[in-house]
Scaffold this motif. Structure first.
Motif: not given
Length: 67
Positions: A7-8, A12, A16, A18-19, A43, A45, A49, A52-53, A56
């Motif tokens: 993900f990170d 996006v 991390f 945050k998104v 991930t 996360r 967190t 949050d992913a 998204w």
């Protein structure tokens, strides 16, 4: 085909925990799903967190096979 996606820094920008900001990955991943591929969110996360992913992906109309 099953495709594992980080993900990170991949979907996006890396911000991390945050998104991060959009980098144009969503349309490409959607095309993969439309072609019949299954997306696995791969991930480090966890807990909030991770949610949050996952949000998204949901917000971008990308179904996850697993996370």
């Amino acid at each position: 085909m099953y495709i594992a996606i980080d993900f990170d820094g991949t979907c996006v920008t890396h911000e991390f925990p945050k998104v991060g900001k959009e980098i144009g990955a969503a349309p490409v991943i959607r095309q993969l799903v439309e072609a019949g591929h299954k997306i696995i969110l791969f991930t480090m996360r966890d807990n909030d967190t991770l949610k949050d992913a996952e949000k998204w992906f949901m917000d971008n109309n990308i179904p996850l096979f697993a996370s």
